[in-house]
Design an enzyme around this catalytic site. Structure first.
Site, short mmCIF file in Angstrom:
data_model
loop_
_atom_site.label_atom_id
_atom_site.label_comp_id
_atom_site.label_asym_id
_atom_site.label_seq_id
_atom_site.Cartn_x
_atom_site.Cartn_y
_atom_site.Cartn_z
N SER A 1 0.85 -1.19 0.00
CA SER A 1 0.00 0.00 0.00
C SER A 1 0.88 1.24 0.00
O SER A 1 2.06 1.17 -0.39
CB SER A 1 -0.94 -0.03 1.21
OG SER A 1 -1.94 0.95 1.08
N ASN A 2 0.36 2.37 0.40
CA ASN A 2 1.14 3.60 0.45
C ASN A 2 0.58 4.47 1.58
O ASN A 2 -0.39 4.11 2.23
CB ASN A 2 1.08 4.33 -0.90
CG ASN A 2 -0.34 4.64 -1.29
OD1 ASN A 2 -1.00 5.45 -0.67
ND2 ASN A 2 -0.83 3.95 -2.32
#
Ligand code: C5P
Length: 212
Positions: free
Chosen positions: A25-26
């Site tokens: 993810s980020n």
């Protein structure tokens, strides 16, 4: 605001699971998308917010569709895009996902793990092919050649507007922004809060000719 006043906003990160507990993810907080939703609601839009996993509560009044992966975000966006007048892609969609997602947790320790990633679908580019008279806007988070890279994305995704910001804006309250238009225009906005930026973008979406 146009006769059809539905505004579809994509926001937050996506998660691409490697196994039931691990994911790619980020650091997107989803705050820019929330600020856009608040601003659009205050202008009388009916707001649909397709939201990846975030810690913050979405604004009351928005119809929220929670999603996890890029594929889920695309499916939700495809379903709602035909009925919107304005689409704003503010999500930090994961560009890659594991080629295979394991159904049980990989044991820790032991051997190294080779992870093969495949590209996810580009949601704005796909919806850009079915844009018709809708207005589409996106965001570009760049670390170099900001304006040239962002203009390339505006063209590739068939956008009317793209907001350019620096990677330093991620998870922060404010950022240093430009808005580029499909008409070739370039608007440096300087340092703004996320709600102020939302207002600047919606001003241009609503009155493209009267904003400098
Ligand atoms: O990741 P990228 O810089 O190409 O993102 C530019 C714009 O495209 C953003 O508005 C982002 O939400 C959107 N995007 C998307 N689907 C992707 C990647 C990005 O809609 N797979």
């Amino acid at each position: 605001m146009s006769a059809n006043s539905r505004c579809l906003i994509l926001a937050g990160p996506t998660r691409e699971y490697i196994d039931p507990v691990r994911y790619i993810s980020n650091a997107s907080s989803g705050l820019q998308g929330m600020a856009l939703a608040e601003e659009a609601l205050s202008r009388g839009y009916e707001v649909e917010l397709i939201l990846g996993p975030v810690e913050y509560d979405p604004p009351a009044g928005a119809a929220v569709i929670n999603v996890v992966s890029a594929a889920e975000m695309l499916a939700a966006a495809r379903e709602r895009h035909p009925d919107c007048a304005v689409l704003i892609g503010a999500a930090a969609v994961s560009d890659f996902r594991p080629e295979t997602s394991h159904s049980s947790k990989r044991k820790s320790g032991g051997d190294d793990l080779d992870l093969r990633l495949e590209a996810t679908e580009d949601i704005l580019a796909l919806l850009g092919r079915e844009k018709d008279s809708r207005i589409h806007a996106g965001f570009a988070l760049e670390t170099e050649d900001h304006l040239a890279n962002a203009r390339g994305k505006l063209e590739a995704k068939n956008l009317d507007w793209i907001v350019v910001n620096d990677a330093a804006a991620i998870g922060r309250e404010s950022g240093d922004y430009h808005i580029l238009g499909a008409d070739g225009s370039e608007h440096p906005l300087g340092r703004l809060g996320k709600r102020e930026l939302a207002s600047q973008l919606l001003d241009r979406i609503e009155n493209p000719d009267t904003c400098s």
